[in-house]
Write a protein that holds these residues in place. Structure first.
Motif, PDB file in Angstrom:
ATOM      1  N   LEU A   4      -8.800  65.961 -11.028  1.00 15.53           N
ATOM      2  CA  LEU A   4      -7.717  65.630 -10.111  1.00 15.53           C
ATOM      3  C   LEU A   4      -7.124  64.297 -10.546  1.00 15.53           C
ATOM      4  O   LEU A   4      -7.872  63.324 -10.754  1.00 15.53           O
ATOM      5  CB  LEU A   4      -8.231  65.508  -8.674  1.00 15.53           C
ATOM      6  CG  LEU A   4      -9.044  66.680  -8.118  1.00 15.53           C
ATOM      7  CD1 LEU A   4      -9.476  66.387  -6.685  1.00 15.53           C
ATOM      8  CD2 LEU A   4      -8.268  67.974  -8.177  1.00 15.53           C
ATOM      9  N   VAL A   5      -5.812  64.244 -10.668  1.00 16.86           N
ATOM     10  CA  VAL A   5      -5.153  63.019 -11.114  1.00 16.86           C
ATOM     11  C   VAL A   5      -4.025  62.687 -10.156  1.00 16.86           C
ATOM     12  O   VAL A   5      -3.040  63.441 -10.051  1.00 16.86           O
ATOM     13  CB  VAL A   5      -4.603  63.160 -12.543  1.00 16.86           C
ATOM     14  CG1 VAL A   5      -3.909  61.863 -12.963  1.00 16.86           C
ATOM     15  CG2 VAL A   5      -5.727  63.507 -13.513  1.00 16.86           C
ATOM     16  N   GLU A   6      -4.165  61.559  -9.460  1.00 18.21           N
ATOM     17  CA  GLU A   6      -3.140  61.120  -8.512  1.00 18.21           C
ATOM     18  C   GLU A   6      -2.054  60.321  -9.220  1.00 18.21           C
ATOM     19  O   GLU A   6      -2.295  59.689 -10.250  1.00 18.21           O
ATOM     20  CB  GLU A   6      -3.726  60.241  -7.401  1.00 18.21           C
ATOM     21  CG  GLU A   6      -4.786  60.877  -6.543  1.00 18.21           C
ATOM     22  CD  GLU A   6      -6.183  60.471  -6.956  1.00 18.21           C
ATOM     23  OE1 GLU A   6      -7.097  60.508  -6.125  1.00 18.21           O
ATOM     24  OE2 GLU A   6      -6.359  60.111  -8.142  1.00 18.21           O
ATOM     25  N   SER A   7      -0.876  60.337  -8.606  1.00 16.58           N
ATOM     26  CA  SER A   7       0.231  59.501  -9.053  1.00 16.58           C
ATOM     27  C   SER A   7       1.155  59.287  -7.866  1.00 16.58           C
ATOM     28  O   SER A   7       1.015  59.940  -6.823  1.00 16.58           O
ATOM     29  CB  SER A   7       0.983  60.161 -10.212  1.00 16.58           C
ATOM     30  OG  SER A   7       1.534  61.399  -9.812  1.00 16.58           O
ATOM     31  N   CYS A  22      -1.026  64.883  -6.588  1.00 19.47           N
ATOM     32  CA  CYS A  22      -2.371  65.050  -7.129  1.00 19.47           C
ATOM     33  C   CYS A  22      -2.350  66.314  -7.993  1.00 19.47           C
ATOM     34  O   CYS A  22      -2.281  67.428  -7.468  1.00 19.47           O
ATOM     35  CB  CYS A  22      -3.380  65.182  -6.003  1.00 19.47           C
ATOM     36  SG  CYS A  22      -5.071  65.565  -6.533  1.00 19.47           S
ATOM     37  N   ALA A  23      -2.358  66.115  -9.295  1.00 24.87           N
ATOM     38  CA  ALA A  23      -2.325  67.239 -10.228  1.00 24.87           C
ATOM     39  C   ALA A  23      -3.736  67.758 -10.452  1.00 24.87           C
ATOM     40  O   ALA A  23      -4.665  66.974 -10.698  1.00 24.87           O
ATOM     41  CB  ALA A  23      -1.702  66.801 -11.544  1.00 24.87           C
ATOM     42  N   TYR A 114     -14.977  67.273  -5.894  1.00 26.66           N
ATOM     43  CA  TYR A 114     -13.977  66.782  -6.845  1.00 26.66           C
ATOM     44  C   TYR A 114     -13.100  65.718  -6.199  1.00 26.66           C
ATOM     45  O   TYR A 114     -12.566  65.921  -5.106  1.00 26.66           O
ATOM     46  CB  TYR A 114     -13.112  67.927  -7.364  1.00 26.66           C
ATOM     47  CG  TYR A 114     -13.923  69.054  -7.971  1.00 26.66           C
ATOM     48  CD1 TYR A 114     -13.935  70.306  -7.374  1.00 26.66           C
ATOM     49  CD2 TYR A 114     -14.669  68.855  -9.125  1.00 26.66           C
ATOM     50  CE1 TYR A 114     -14.686  71.337  -7.912  1.00 26.66           C
ATOM     51  CE2 TYR A 114     -15.418  69.876  -9.673  1.00 26.66           C
ATOM     52  CZ  TYR A 114     -15.426  71.115  -9.063  1.00 26.66           C
ATOM     53  OH  TYR A 114     -16.171  72.129  -9.606  1.00 26.66           O
ATOM     54  N   TRP A 115     -12.950  64.615  -6.919  1.00 20.87           N
ATOM     55  CA  TRP A 115     -12.151  63.483  -6.451  1.00 20.87           C
ATOM     56  C   TRP A 115     -11.258  62.974  -7.573  1.00 20.87           C
ATOM     57  O   TRP A 115     -11.636  63.010  -8.743  1.00 20.87           O
ATOM     58  CB  TRP A 115     -13.049  62.337  -5.997  1.00 20.87           C
ATOM     59  CG  TRP A 115     -13.829  62.631  -4.758  1.00 20.87           C
ATOM     60  CD1 TRP A 115     -15.012  63.306  -4.677  1.00 20.87           C
ATOM     61  CD2 TRP A 115     -13.476  62.266  -3.426  1.00 20.87           C
ATOM     62  NE1 TRP A 115     -15.415  63.386  -3.359  1.00 20.87           N
ATOM     63  CE2 TRP A 115     -14.490  62.750  -2.578  1.00 20.87           C
ATOM     64  CE3 TRP A 115     -12.409  61.575  -2.856  1.00 20.87           C
ATOM     65  CZ2 TRP A 115     -14.465  62.570  -1.199  1.00 20.87           C
ATOM     66  CZ3 TRP A 115     -12.389  61.396  -1.482  1.00 20.87           C
ATOM     67  CH2 TRP A 115     -13.404  61.884  -0.667  1.00 20.87           C
ATOM     68  N   GLY A 116     -10.089  62.481  -7.198  1.00 19.03           N
ATOM     69  CA  GLY A 116      -9.242  61.805  -8.151  1.00 19.03           C
ATOM     70  C   GLY A 116      -9.669  60.356  -8.304  1.00 19.03           C
ATOM     71  O   GLY A 116     -10.581  59.877  -7.622  1.00 19.03           O
ATOM     72  N   GLN A 117      -8.970  59.651  -9.186  1.00 14.52           N
ATOM     73  CA  GLN A 117      -9.321  58.266  -9.484  1.00 14.52           C
ATOM     74  C   GLN A 117      -8.686  57.277  -8.515  1.00 14.52           C
ATOM     75  O   GLN A 117      -9.045  56.111  -8.483  1.00 14.52           O
ATOM     76  CB  GLN A 117      -8.920  57.917 -10.926  1.00 14.52           C
ATOM     77  CG  GLN A 117      -7.456  57.520 -11.112  1.00 14.52           C
ATOM     78  CD  GLN A 117      -6.487  58.683 -10.974  1.00 14.52           C
ATOM     79  OE1 GLN A 117      -6.862  59.850 -10.874  1.00 14.52           O
ATOM     80  NE2 GLN A 117      -5.197  58.360 -10.971  1.00 14.52           N
ATOM     81  N   GLY A 118      -7.724  57.747  -7.732  1.00 14.56           N
ATOM     82  CA  GLY A 118      -7.078  56.896  -6.737  1.00 14.56           C
ATOM     83  C   GLY A 118      -5.760  56.331  -7.212  1.00 14.56           C
ATOM     84  O   GLY A 118      -5.529  56.125  -8.400  1.00 14.56           O
TER      85      GLY A 118
END
Length: 125
Positions: A4-7, A22-23, A114-118
């Protein structure tokens, strides 16, 4: 492998708007529940909004009239539209997703595999 990748984070003025994305990667991965959390300095992690595979949503009372969670299955992307931002919304925002087999999706759930990096959101007055 699921990632998961946030932007979309950044700075905003009081009353402004931001949209977080969040891709989700993982060819055969299909989550049942996805969520946005935030962590402000000196505060505990807070569940902001959740959405399940049927597009049922819920949001914390503090943001319910201002924030909206949605997803685009074709793009495999989760969104958080934030309007009417306030300084107290300043925090690191994280997206989270389950393993796809659960059927529990509400604001009380804090355990996700599963978590994104923030992504940081800062709102100035």
């Amino acid at each position: 492998q699921v990632q998961l990748v946030e932007s979309g984070g950044g700075s905003a003025q009081f009353g402004g708007s931001l949209r977080l994305s969040c891709a989700i990667s993982g060819d055969t991965y299909s989550p049942y529940c996805m969520a946005w959390f935030r962590v402000a300095p000196g505060k505990e992690r807070e569940a902001v909004a959740v959405i399940d595979s049927g597009d049922r949503t819920d949001a914390a009372d503090s943001v319910k009239t201002r924030f909206s969670i949605s997803k685009d299955n074709a793009k495999k992307t989760l969104y958080l539209q934030m309007n009417g931002l306030k300084p107290e919304d300043s925090a690191m925002y994280y997206c989270a997703a389950d393993g796809g087999l659960d059927r529990w999706c509400d604001l009380r759930r804090y355990e996700y595999p599963y978590w994104g990096q923030g992504t940081q959101v800062t709102v100035s007055s």
